[in-house]
Design an enzyme around this catalytic site. Structure first.
Site, PDB file in Angstrom:
ATOM      1  N   GLY A 121     -25.565   2.251   1.361  1.00  8.46           N
ATOM      2  CA  GLY A 121     -24.525   2.846   0.504  1.00  8.46           C
ATOM      3  C   GLY A 121     -24.740   2.423  -0.948  1.00  8.46           C
ATOM      4  O   GLY A 121     -24.141   1.465  -1.421  1.00  8.46           O
ATOM      5  N   VAL A 126     -20.199   0.079  -5.323  1.00  8.04           N
ATOM      6  CA  VAL A 126     -20.317  -1.307  -4.874  1.00  8.04           C
ATOM      7  C   VAL A 126     -21.788  -1.685  -4.668  1.00  8.04           C
ATOM      8  O   VAL A 126     -22.281  -2.689  -5.192  1.00  8.04           O
ATOM      9  CB  VAL A 126     -19.524  -1.520  -3.554  1.00  8.04           C
ATOM     10  CG1 VAL A 126     -19.778  -2.898  -2.972  1.00  8.04           C
ATOM     11  CG2 VAL A 126     -18.033  -1.312  -3.808  1.00  8.04           C
ATOM     12  N   GLY A 127     -22.507  -0.852  -3.911  1.00  2.00           N
ATOM     13  CA  GLY A 127     -23.868  -1.195  -3.502  1.00  2.00           C
ATOM     14  C   GLY A 127     -24.852  -1.324  -4.642  1.00  2.00           C
ATOM     15  O   GLY A 127     -25.658  -2.264  -4.681  1.00  2.00           O
ATOM     16  N   GLY A 130     -23.681   3.122  -3.832  1.00  2.00           N
ATOM     17  CA  GLY A 130     -22.636   3.691  -4.699  1.00  2.00           C
ATOM     18  C   GLY A 130     -22.105   2.635  -5.642  1.00  2.00           C
ATOM     19  O   GLY A 130     -22.823   1.704  -6.028  1.00  2.00           O
ATOM     20  N   LYS A 136       0.862  -1.183   0.000  1.00  2.00           N
ATOM     21  CA  LYS A 136       0.000   0.000   0.000  1.00  2.00           C
ATOM     22  C   LYS A 136       0.893   1.225   0.000  1.00  2.00           C
ATOM     23  O   LYS A 136       2.011   1.188   0.527  1.00  2.00           O
ATOM     24  CB  LYS A 136      -0.861  -0.003   1.274  1.00  2.00           C
ATOM     25  CG  LYS A 136      -2.076   0.874   1.201  1.00  2.00           C
ATOM     26  CD  LYS A 136      -3.232   0.165   0.544  1.00  2.00           C
ATOM     27  CE  LYS A 136      -4.450   1.046   0.416  1.00  2.00           C
ATOM     28  NZ  LYS A 136      -5.599   0.329  -0.157  1.00  2.00           N
TER      29      LYS A 136
HETATM   30  P1  NAD Z   1     -18.876   5.120  -3.435  1.00  2.00           P
HETATM   31  O1  NAD Z   1     -18.394   6.433  -2.975  1.00  2.00           O
HETATM   32  O2  NAD Z   1     -19.115   4.885  -4.884  1.00  2.00           O
HETATM   33  O3  NAD Z   1     -20.264   4.772  -2.692  1.00  2.00           O
HETATM   34  C1  NAD Z   1     -20.471   4.929  -1.328  1.00  2.00           C
HETATM   35  C2  NAD Z   1     -21.947   5.230  -1.110  1.00  2.00           C
HETATM   36  O4  NAD Z   1     -22.198   5.253   0.285  1.00  2.00           O
HETATM   37  C3  NAD Z   1     -22.394   6.576  -1.656  1.00  2.00           C
HETATM   38  O5  NAD Z   1     -23.632   6.402  -2.324  1.00  2.00           O
HETATM   39  C4  NAD Z   1     -22.590   7.433  -0.387  1.00  2.00           C
HETATM   40  O6  NAD Z   1     -23.612   8.418  -0.575  1.00  2.00           O
HETATM   41  C5  NAD Z   1     -23.028   6.370   0.585  1.00  2.00           C
HETATM   42  N1  NAD Z   1     -22.833   6.721   1.997  1.00  2.00           N
HETATM   43  C6  NAD Z   1     -21.834   7.413   2.581  1.00  2.00           C
HETATM   44  N2  NAD Z   1     -22.039   7.498   3.910  1.00  2.00           N
HETATM   45  C7  NAD Z   1     -23.190   6.824   4.163  1.00  2.00           C
HETATM   46  C8  NAD Z   1     -23.929   6.541   5.329  1.00  2.00           C
HETATM   47  N3  NAD Z   1     -23.509   6.969   6.532  1.00  2.00           N
HETATM   48  N4  NAD Z   1     -25.074   5.824   5.219  1.00  2.00           N
HETATM   49  C9  NAD Z   1     -25.487   5.395   4.024  1.00  2.00           C
HETATM   50  N5  NAD Z   1     -24.837   5.619   2.876  1.00  2.00           N
HETATM   51  C10 NAD Z   1     -23.708   6.339   2.950  1.00  2.00           C
HETATM   52  O7  NAD Z   1     -17.850   4.056  -2.825  1.00  2.00           O
HETATM   53  P2  NAD Z   1     -17.666   2.536  -3.267  1.00  2.00           P
HETATM   54  O8  NAD Z   1     -16.541   2.442  -4.235  1.00  2.00           O
HETATM   55  O9  NAD Z   1     -18.996   1.965  -3.597  1.00  2.00           O
HETATM   56  O10 NAD Z   1     -17.130   1.903  -1.915  1.00  2.00           O
HETATM   57  C11 NAD Z   1     -18.009   1.636  -0.826  1.00  2.00           C
HETATM   58  C12 NAD Z   1     -17.233   0.874   0.241  1.00  2.00           C
HETATM   59  O11 NAD Z   1     -16.750  -0.354  -0.286  1.00  2.00           O
HETATM   60  C13 NAD Z   1     -16.001   1.592   0.796  1.00  2.00           C
HETATM   61  O12 NAD Z   1     -15.884   1.247   2.152  1.00  2.00           O
HETATM   62  C14 NAD Z   1     -14.850   0.970   0.026  1.00  2.00           C
HETATM   63  O13 NAD Z   1     -13.633   1.036   0.746  1.00  2.00           O
HETATM   64  C15 NAD Z   1     -15.325  -0.448  -0.109  1.00  2.00           C
HETATM   65  N6  NAD Z   1     -14.793  -1.200  -1.245  1.00  2.00           N
HETATM   66  C16 NAD Z   1     -14.901  -0.734  -2.507  1.00  2.00           C
HETATM   67  C17 NAD Z   1     -14.444  -1.499  -3.579  1.00  2.00           C
HETATM   68  C18 NAD Z   1     -14.626  -1.039  -5.003  1.00  2.00           C
HETATM   69  O14 NAD Z   1     -14.407  -1.874  -5.896  1.00  2.00           O
HETATM   70  N7  NAD Z   1     -15.035   0.180  -5.274  1.00  2.00           N
HETATM   71  C19 NAD Z   1     -13.833  -2.741  -3.337  1.00  2.00           C
HETATM   72  C20 NAD Z   1     -13.724  -3.204  -2.026  1.00  2.00           C
HETATM   73  C21 NAD Z   1     -14.220  -2.420  -0.983  1.00  2.00           C
END
Ligand code: NAD
Length: 376
Positions: free
Chosen positions: A183, A187-188, A185, A82
């Protein structure tokens, strides 16, 4: 006594690493950065470059170790590393950001044990700058042979595959299972899409604006289009909008945290009304809460097993694979690893996280035994 950075590296040393901790400083551009290469017994390390004002060598080490376990658990030929840059991405203009990223990459050009990837504060454009400087990075733009993992939903696909396996261990059927996503976003929303393609019903979803709830099911495709058009979930007119933390109280079979770390702790774990948790976010459940869930019979699939789709996709990109091959590899690896972990947890009557850590550690140690030295 105040500890200096030069003493600090050995304070994290254990039987797995870290192999190297490098502090990089270049005053002409205000560059301060740290690289931790934890363990490269399985192959060169892959791990993201994080840009944030409050990072530290210790945080960098913890994240590098998490990558060692994640890459090993996913069965990838890569170790964990990292890197962190001390800068606030919101306060740094594009030109200065480019200068910092390029300077950091140049300083680490000979560190062939480390392959840069994107993380908080950096993106595919930053990876393109790094590739331009030193010829190696993953998470590249499509034009440079990259596979856009957030656009195609690599991590969301992995979560759906983990759920497919996990339902068998808690007497559930994915068909008509009610899902809540915290969430919505990158991932979700893709997790919701892949799960609804498998017959599940999204009954609750939240973003930072609030929570939507519809017990008869939310239209996943329409919600994704609504988000992609730049709207927040609370602007959606066709479902009830509830406060941010209301996702915790919605009755469901599958609950997916995909926002922030530590969202479930001892104070709120009792509110969850679910049978299965698929951890999309990193460390979304505290250790104590995870144990309580286990005692209540709620199955929780650990983050580094369930959300490995992103790293699998990055490793496939590095190997020059196509997007279709990357998606296939995510499906195979996440299904197999979830099965291995759940079988082991059942046999040893332990938490899935403990079984996953054992599995990852044994893979790292097996790779270490094949090397003349141990961690490299
Ligand atoms: P993102 O920014 O695209 O989405 C995050 C979402 O969470 C957004 O819609 C935001 O509005 C929402 N959010 C923030 N705070 C919140 C809360 N308190 N309650 C409800 N919703 C809330 O990020 P992402 O890339 O989807 O990543 C999400 C998580 O998954 C992070 O913890 C990240 O480290 C982890 N992750 C991501 C990946 C990836 O491939 N992108 C891989 C492994 C882990």
């Amino acid at each position: 006594m105040k500890r200096t950075n030069l003493e600090e590296p050995f304070s994290f040393a254990d039987s797995l690493g870290p192999l190297k901790v490098i502090h990089v400083y270049e005053p002409s551009v205000g560059l301060k950065g740290v690289l931790v290469v934890d363990n490269v017994a399985a192959g060169p390390s892959i791990g993201g470059l994080r840009m944030a004002p409050d990072v530290s060598a210790r945080e960098c080490f913890r994240l590098a170790r998490a990558m060692t376990f994640k890459n090993a658990a996913a069965g990838l030929p890569h170790g964990g590393g990292k890197s962190v840059l001390f800068a606030d991405p919101k306060q740094t203009d594009e030109q200065h950001k480019q200068q910092l990223v390029r300077a950091f990459a140049c300083a680490l050009a000979d560190e062939k044990h480390y392959i840069f990837g994107p993380d908080m504060g950096t993106d595919e454009v930053c990876m393109a700058w790094i590739k331009d400087e030193i010829g190696r990075a993953v998470g590249l733009p499509r034009e440079l042979g990259g596979i856009p993992l957030d656009e195609i939903g690599a991590t969301g696909l992995g979560l759906a595959c983990a759920a497919e396996v996990a339902v068998k261990y808690c007497d559930l059927d994915l068909e008509a299972a009610r899902v809540v996503v915290q969430g919505f976003g990158a991932v979700g929303k893709h997790a919701a899409r892949f799960l609804s393609e498998r017959g599940a019903i999204l009954v609750g979803a939240s973003d930072s604006s609030g929570t939507l709830h519809d017990p008869s099911g939310l239209d996943v495709a329409a919600l994704i289009a609504h988000k992609d058009a730049g709207n927040s979930l609370s602007q959606w007119k066709e479902a009830k909008v509830l406060p941010l933390d209301a996702t915790l109280d919605i009755d469901c079979e599958i609950w997916i945290p995909a926002a922030r770390p530590d969202v479930i702790d001892e104070a709120n774990v009792d509110r969850l009304k679910t049978r299965l948790i698929i951890q999309g976010a990193n460390i979304p459940v505290t250790h104590a809460a995870e144990r309580q869930l286990h005692e209540r019979g709620v199955l929780s699939i650990p983050d580094f097993i369930a959300n490995a789709g992103g790293v699998i996709c990055a490793a496939m990109e590095y190997a020059g694979a196509s997007e279709a091959a990357a998606m296939q590899s995510i499906e195979e690896k996440v299904r197999r690893n979830t099965e291995d972990v759940l079988k082991r947890a059942r046999e040893e009557r332990c938490l899935p996280r403990e079984a996953a850590l054992e599995l990852a550690t044994s893979r790292v140690e097996a790779a270490m035994r094949t090397r003349r030295w141990s961690v490299f």
